[in-house]
Write a protein that holds these residues in place. Structure first.
Motif, PDB file in Angstrom:
ATOM      1  N   PHE A  62     -58.746  67.809 -37.784  1.00 30.33           N
ATOM      2  CA  PHE A  62     -57.407  68.472 -37.222  1.00 30.33           C
ATOM      3  C   PHE A  62     -56.674  67.313 -37.240  1.00 30.33           C
ATOM      4  CE2 PHE A  62     -53.780  69.061 -34.457  1.00 30.33           C
ATOM      5  CZ  PHE A  62     -53.347  70.113 -35.029  1.00 30.33           C
ATOM      6  N   PRO A  63     -56.371  67.224 -38.452  1.00 31.21           N
ATOM      7  CA  PRO A  63     -55.115  65.917 -38.778  1.00 31.21           C
ATOM      8  C   PRO A  63     -53.838  67.153 -38.000  1.00 31.21           C
ATOM      9  CG  PRO A  63     -55.771  66.721 -40.777  1.00 31.21           C
ATOM     10  CD  PRO A  63     -56.712  67.528 -39.882  1.00 31.21           C
ATOM     11  N   HIS A  64     -53.106  65.254 -37.762  1.00 25.05           N
ATOM     12  CA  HIS A  64     -51.661  65.837 -37.023  1.00 25.05           C
ATOM     13  C   HIS A  64     -51.579  64.470 -37.034  1.00 25.05           C
ATOM     14  CE1 HIS A  64     -48.951  68.186 -34.971  1.00 25.05           C
ATOM     15  NE2 HIS A  64     -48.813  66.389 -33.439  1.00 25.05           N
ATOM     16  N   MET A  65     -49.606  65.028 -37.826  1.00 26.70           N
ATOM     17  CA  MET A  65     -48.688  64.345 -38.036  1.00 26.70           C
ATOM     18  C   MET A  65     -46.898  65.062 -36.976  1.00 26.70           C
ATOM     19  SD  MET A  65     -49.117  61.606 -40.952  1.00 26.70           S
ATOM     20  CE  MET A  65     -49.300  63.347 -42.368  1.00 26.70           C
ATOM     21  N   HIS A  66     -45.765  64.302 -37.289  1.00 30.78           N
ATOM     22  CA  HIS A  66     -45.082  65.043 -37.160  1.00 30.78           C
ATOM     23  C   HIS A  66     -43.533  64.841 -38.515  1.00 30.78           C
ATOM     24  CE1 HIS A  66     -44.752  64.353 -32.721  1.00 30.78           C
ATOM     25  NE2 HIS A  66     -45.870  65.178 -33.500  1.00 30.78           N
ATOM     26  N   TRP A  67     -43.047  65.352 -38.915  1.00 27.49           N
ATOM     27  CA  TRP A  67     -41.961  65.422 -39.455  1.00 27.49           C
ATOM     28  C   TRP A  67     -42.240  65.024 -40.442  1.00 27.49           C
ATOM     29  CZ3 TRP A  67     -40.142  70.572 -39.665  1.00 27.49           C
ATOM     30  CH2 TRP A  67     -40.344  71.764 -39.414  1.00 27.49           C
ATOM     31  N   LEU A  68     -41.924  63.726 -40.478  1.00 28.01           N
ATOM     32  CA  LEU A  68     -41.687  62.304 -42.135  1.00 28.01           C
ATOM     33  C   LEU A  68     -42.843  61.747 -42.198  1.00 28.01           C
ATOM     34  CD1 LEU A  68     -39.300  60.194 -40.093  1.00 28.01           C
ATOM     35  CD2 LEU A  68     -39.073  62.646 -41.701  1.00 28.01           C
ATOM     36  N   GLY A  69     -43.987  63.080 -41.723  1.00 29.16           N
ATOM     37  CA  GLY A  69     -45.577  62.841 -42.759  1.00 29.16           C
ATOM     38  C   GLY A  69     -45.805  62.942 -43.551  1.00 29.16           C
ATOM     39  N   SER A  94     -37.233  57.813 -45.436  1.00 30.93           N
ATOM     40  CA  SER A  94     -35.779  58.129 -46.341  1.00 30.93           C
ATOM     41  C   SER A  94     -34.970  59.367 -45.840  1.00 30.93           C
ATOM     42  CB  SER A  94     -36.696  57.496 -47.944  1.00 30.93           C
ATOM     43  OG  SER A  94     -36.870  59.017 -48.604  1.00 30.93           O
ATOM     44  N   GLU A  95     -33.969  58.795 -46.476  1.00 33.35           N
ATOM     45  CA  GLU A  95     -32.782  59.712 -47.109  1.00 33.35           C
ATOM     46  C   GLU A  95     -33.400  60.472 -47.586  1.00 33.35           C
ATOM     47  OE1 GLU A  95     -29.590  61.553 -45.242  1.00 33.35           O
ATOM     48  OE2 GLU A  95     -29.583  59.822 -45.304  1.00 33.35           O
ATOM     49  N   ASP A  96     -34.633  60.924 -48.764  1.00 38.06           N
ATOM     50  CA  ASP A  96     -34.260  61.777 -49.765  1.00 38.06           C
ATOM     51  C   ASP A  96     -35.671  62.467 -49.145  1.00 38.06           C
ATOM     52  OD1 ASP A  96     -32.482  60.950 -51.808  1.00 38.06           O
ATOM     53  OD2 ASP A  96     -34.392  59.495 -52.613  1.00 38.06           O
ATOM     54  N   ASN A  97     -35.779  62.636 -47.703  1.00 38.16           N
ATOM     55  CA  ASN A  97     -37.232  63.560 -47.081  1.00 38.16           C
ATOM     56  C   ASN A  97     -36.212  64.522 -47.212  1.00 38.16           C
ATOM     57  OD1 ASN A  97     -39.179  64.861 -45.970  1.00 38.16           O
ATOM     58  ND2 ASN A  97     -39.708  63.059 -44.950  1.00 38.16           N
ATOM     59  N   PRO A  98     -36.818  65.651 -47.585  1.00 38.09           N
ATOM     60  CA  PRO A  98     -36.293  66.916 -46.871  1.00 38.09           C
ATOM     61  C   PRO A  98     -36.352  67.295 -45.752  1.00 38.09           C
ATOM     62  CG  PRO A  98     -38.192  67.628 -48.526  1.00 38.09           C
ATOM     63  CD  PRO A  98     -37.757  66.615 -48.484  1.00 38.09           C
ATOM     64  N   ASN A 105     -32.943  62.137 -38.984  1.00 35.75           N
ATOM     65  CA  ASN A 105     -31.676  61.294 -38.396  1.00 35.75           C
ATOM     66  C   ASN A 105     -30.585  61.179 -40.029  1.00 35.75           C
ATOM     67  OD1 ASN A 105     -32.442  60.531 -36.288  1.00 35.75           O
ATOM     68  ND2 ASN A 105     -34.311  59.620 -37.254  1.00 35.75           N
ATOM     69  N   HIS A 106     -29.561  60.988 -40.070  1.00 35.30           N
ATOM     70  CA  HIS A 106     -28.581  60.833 -41.213  1.00 35.30           C
ATOM     71  C   HIS A 106     -27.752  59.564 -40.874  1.00 35.30           C
ATOM     72  CE1 HIS A 106     -30.841  64.333 -43.301  1.00 35.30           C
ATOM     73  NE2 HIS A 106     -30.679  64.377 -41.900  1.00 35.30           N
ATOM     74  N   PRO A 107     -27.393  58.564 -40.849  1.00 39.18           N
ATOM     75  CA  PRO A 107     -28.751  57.819 -41.979  1.00 39.18           C
ATOM     76  C   PRO A 107     -29.878  58.227 -41.078  1.00 39.18           C
ATOM     77  CG  PRO A 107     -27.231  56.616 -40.944  1.00 39.18           C
ATOM     78  CD  PRO A 107     -27.026  57.624 -40.247  1.00 39.18           C
ATOM     79  N   PRO A 108     -31.332  57.383 -41.779  1.00 38.69           N
ATOM     80  CA  PRO A 108     -32.323  57.437 -41.383  1.00 38.69           C
ATOM     81  C   PRO A 108     -32.139  55.830 -39.550  1.00 38.69           C
ATOM     82  CG  PRO A 108     -32.739  57.512 -43.728  1.00 38.69           C
ATOM     83  CD  PRO A 108     -31.451  57.251 -43.462  1.00 38.69           C
TER      84      PRO A 108
END
Length: 123
Positions: free
Chosen positions: A27-34, A89-93, A97-100
């Motif tokens: 079971f691989p796991h990361m969070h939103w930016l993975g 990055s800012e391009d990640n949907p 965080n804005h800005p990253p």
């Protein structure tokens, strides 16, 4: 993970000092930016002996436990390697965080981790 990094990768490895194992799943796991992950086994010469899991698209909302039809083998002296990649990055949907901003390791979904839970048994 540095602010603005589009492909930040961290890796780890663990050599098996004990005895032979059958790896039944992972079971691989990361969070939103993975964005990507992989895990594999190499023998003592560095040759790949098993791909445990690999994905070039990670989705926090659709995480999976991968149970194998046939177990993979992790022998004494062999090494399991893991790798995770994030897009801060800012391009990640999924950027929250804005800005990253620089992201630290943590258990909250506004932090990141590279976590693999392996299901195994001895041979």
């Amino acid at each position: 993970i540095p602010a603005g990094a589009t492909e930040h990768t961290e890796s780890a490895s663990l050599t098996n000092p004990y005895f032979d194992f059958e790896v039944l799943g992972v079971f691989p796991h990361m969070h939103w930016l993975g964005t990507q992950y992989s895990a594999w086994v190499t023998d003592e010469s560095g040759e790949n002996t098993a791909c445990l899991v690999e994905a070039d698209r990670y989705d926090f909302d659709h995480q999976s436990t991968y149970m194998y039809k046939e177990p993979a083998i992790w022998r004494k002296g062999e090494t399991v390697h893991t790798s995770c990649t994030w897009d801060n990055s800012e391009d990640n949907p999924h950027q929250y965080n804005h800005p990253p901003q620089d992201i630290e390791w943590g258990e909250g979904t506004n932090e990141e981790m590279c976590f693999f839970l392996f299901y195994f048994t001895t041979l």
